[in-house]
Design a protein around this motif. Structure first.
Motif, PDB file in Angstrom:
ATOM      1  N   ALA A  49       3.394  -1.487   3.197  1.00 41.68           N
ATOM      2  CA  ALA A  49       2.963  -2.452   4.210  1.00 41.68           C
ATOM      3  C   ALA A  49       1.515  -2.189   4.599  1.00 41.68           C
ATOM      4  O   ALA A  49       1.080  -1.049   4.703  1.00 41.68           O
ATOM      5  N   GLY A  50       0.764  -3.281   4.795  1.00 45.09           N
ATOM      6  CA  GLY A  50      -0.610  -3.161   5.247  1.00 45.09           C
ATOM      7  C   GLY A  50      -1.638  -3.197   4.144  1.00 45.09           C
ATOM      8  O   GLY A  50      -2.832  -3.321   4.415  1.00 45.09           O
ATOM      9  N   GLY A  51      -1.222  -3.082   2.876  1.00 44.20           N
ATOM     10  CA  GLY A  51      -2.151  -3.122   1.758  1.00 44.20           C
ATOM     11  C   GLY A  51      -2.423  -4.544   1.282  1.00 44.20           C
ATOM     12  O   GLY A  51      -1.898  -5.520   1.835  1.00 44.20           O
ATOM     13  N   GLY A 197       0.166   2.974  -2.345  1.00 46.75           N
ATOM     14  CA  GLY A 197      -0.697   1.824  -2.160  1.00 46.75           C
ATOM     15  C   GLY A 197      -1.970   2.178  -1.420  1.00 46.75           C
ATOM     16  O   GLY A 197      -2.192   3.326  -1.000  1.00 46.75           O
ATOM     17  N   ALA A 198      -2.823   1.167  -1.264  1.00 50.75           N
ATOM     18  CA  ALA A 198      -4.125   1.387  -0.655  1.00 50.75           C
ATOM     19  C   ALA A 198      -4.043   1.716   0.838  1.00 50.75           C
ATOM     20  O   ALA A 198      -4.832   2.518   1.337  1.00 50.75           O
ATOM     21  N   ALA A 199      -3.095   1.086   1.545  1.00 49.51           N
ATOM     22  CA  ALA A 199      -3.018   1.304   2.996  1.00 49.51           C
ATOM     23  C   ALA A 199      -2.762   2.772   3.350  1.00 49.51           C
ATOM     24  O   ALA A 199      -3.501   3.343   4.166  1.00 49.51           O
ATOM     25  N   PRO A 200      -1.738   3.434   2.779  1.00 47.63           N
ATOM     26  CA  PRO A 200      -1.562   4.852   3.095  1.00 47.63           C
ATOM     27  C   PRO A 200      -2.710   5.719   2.594  1.00 47.63           C
ATOM     28  O   PRO A 200      -3.053   6.730   3.221  1.00 47.63           O
ATOM     29  N   ALA A 222      -9.953  -2.968   6.976  1.00 48.64           N
ATOM     30  CA  ALA A 222      -9.502  -2.684   8.341  1.00 48.64           C
ATOM     31  C   ALA A 222     -10.101  -1.390   8.875  1.00 48.64           C
ATOM     32  O   ALA A 222     -10.615  -1.346  10.010  1.00 48.64           O
ATOM     33  N   LEU A 223     -10.077  -0.336   8.073  1.00 49.42           N
ATOM     34  CA  LEU A 223     -10.598   0.942   8.552  1.00 49.42           C
ATOM     35  C   LEU A 223     -12.122   0.995   8.502  1.00 49.42           C
ATOM     36  O   LEU A 223     -12.744   1.715   9.287  1.00 49.42           O
ATOM     37  N   VAL A 224     -12.730   0.196   7.620  1.00 49.47           N
ATOM     38  CA  VAL A 224     -14.192   0.093   7.630  1.00 49.47           C
ATOM     39  C   VAL A 224     -14.649  -0.569   8.932  1.00 49.47           C
ATOM     40  O   VAL A 224     -15.555  -0.097   9.612  1.00 49.47           O
ATOM     41  N   GLU A 225     -13.982  -1.681   9.287  1.00 52.25           N
ATOM     42  CA  GLU A 225     -14.344  -2.388  10.517  1.00 52.25           C
ATOM     43  C   GLU A 225     -14.013  -1.579  11.764  1.00 52.25           C
ATOM     44  O   GLU A 225     -14.637  -1.751  12.811  1.00 52.25           O
ATOM     45  N   ALA A 226     -13.033  -0.665  11.643  1.00 46.64           N
ATOM     46  CA  ALA A 226     -12.680   0.208  12.768  1.00 46.64           C
ATOM     47  C   ALA A 226     -13.627   1.392  12.883  1.00 46.64           C
ATOM     48  O   ALA A 226     -13.490   2.216  13.795  1.00 46.64           O
ATOM     49  N   ARG A 300     -10.432 -12.651   4.202  1.00 48.20           N
ATOM     50  CA  ARG A 300     -10.177 -11.228   3.931  1.00 48.20           C
ATOM     51  C   ARG A 300     -10.884 -10.730   2.687  1.00 48.20           C
ATOM     52  O   ARG A 300     -10.808  -9.550   2.351  1.00 48.20           O
ATOM     53  N   GLY A 301     -11.556 -11.632   2.004  1.00 50.26           N
ATOM     54  CA  GLY A 301     -12.294 -11.232   0.817  1.00 50.26           C
ATOM     55  C   GLY A 301     -11.464 -11.119  -0.440  1.00 50.26           C
ATOM     56  O   GLY A 301     -11.930 -10.588  -1.454  1.00 50.26           O
TER      57      GLY A 301
END
Length: 334
Positions: A49-51, A197-200, A222-226, A300-301
């Protein structure tokens, strides 16, 4: 003698047919197929989830639900470098009530002897997306550009740097290994840490457990923007318009190198009824052409790439052959 109370009269037959619907009496077409979907559909996502895969399959499922009038429920089945989820799709009953999103790893896993599954193990429905890889590091990493990162990797002993983004031998692993080879290094010079996956993987990067994540730029967004990560380059011939400040490798370090990217598409188990497949392909085409889907992907690109059932099957077959060559060249399989 048959009891008259049990003998089916013409009136009873017609009444029953009417209650079931006209499609039930069309020769050669079962009620279950004609009425599809008449109950919720499960859509399997082989990654966490999240990827990027999760986000893409969820918007597709929500739009299928609107068009076809039944819930399309996404279930994340992770593990085994993608084998668990892809197996769950392939082994489901071919009735149209379990579908899934295939990812590029289905053209890779059998080369690694992780599974016997290949793209031919499914009923292809539609290709929906394709994205190139990027190189992302933690926000507090000392590298201000991709050349500094490359120089640090070349100066370090093998295994000092750790990277992730997907399972062992997955597409982002292949992308990183191919890039390292272009630098004159062995593809395993950077240690690969398998993830679901990418999210974890991005969470591990932000927590300090990894040095590099080689997933797509949308997956790192998401983490870049954070403010917890920074993307140094995209492994493509052109910049992604949604990430205009992220340079290509050629711009960032003069390297004329572009890696094979990830693709994602919807499929069902082998043997999906032709009428169900046709209905799904038509609905997926509506999804692809919709403003809601296009806006979601653009914001989202994520790249949008369409192919119908036949086109997707051919695309996967070509990808499978190309991946075998690329993985052998990168030393990921023998």
């Amino acid at each position: 003698m048959v009891d008259s109370k049990l003998r089916p009269t013409r009136r009873r037959v017609l009444t029953a047919a009417g209650a079931l619907g006209a499609a039930a009496v069309v020769p050669g077409l079962s009620l279950a197929q004609a009425a599809w979907p008449n109950r919720p559909v499960t859509v399997i996502c082989p990654w966490g989830a999240g990827g990027g895969t999760d986000a893409t399959v969820r918007i597709i499922s929500s739009l299928l639900e609107k068009d076809l009038g039944q819930p399309f429920n996404v279930v994340n089945r992770t593990g085994g470098s993608g084998v668990v989820g892809h197996s769950a799709i392939a082994t489901a009953p071919p009735d149209g009530y379990t579908l899934g999103m295939l990812t590029v790893e289905i053209a890779m896993m059998h080369w690694q002897k992780l599974t016997d599954l290949t793209p031919a193990s499914y009923t292809a429905l539609a290709l929906m997306n394709e994205d190139p890889p990027g190189l992302t590091v933690a926000a507090n990493a000392p590298y201000q550009n991709v050349k500094q990162l490359a120089d640090a990797i070349k100066a370090s002993p093998a295994g000092k740097f750790k990277a992730s983004g997907t399972g062992q031998g997955g597409i982002w692993h292949l992308a990183l290994g191919s890039w390292l080879q272009s630098l004159g290094l062995k593809p395993n010079h950077v240690a690969w840490v398998p993830s679901n996956g990418a999210a974890p993987a991005m969470q591990d990067l932000a927590a300090g457990g990894l040095d590099i994540v080689s997933c797509s730029l949308p997956e790192s967004r998401a983490l870049v923007e954070a403010g917890k990560a920074k993307s140094l380059a995209i492994m493509a011939s052109e910049r992604n318009p949604a990430f205009p400040t992220v340079p290509t490798l050629k711009e960032g370090m003069g390297a004329d190198f572009a890696a094979v990217g990830a693709w994602r598409g919807i499929a069902g188990p082998k043997g999906l009824p032709a009428d169900v497949s046709a209905k799904l392909v038509a609905s997926l085409k509506k999804v692809n052409d919709s403003k809601e889907f296009r806006d979601f992907m653009a914001n989202r690109g994520f790249g949008v790439k369409w192919a119908d059932a036949g086109g997707f099957a051919s695309f996967m077959a070509n990808s499978d052959a190309a991946m075998g060559v690329a993985m052998k060249a990168a030393g990921l399989v023998t």
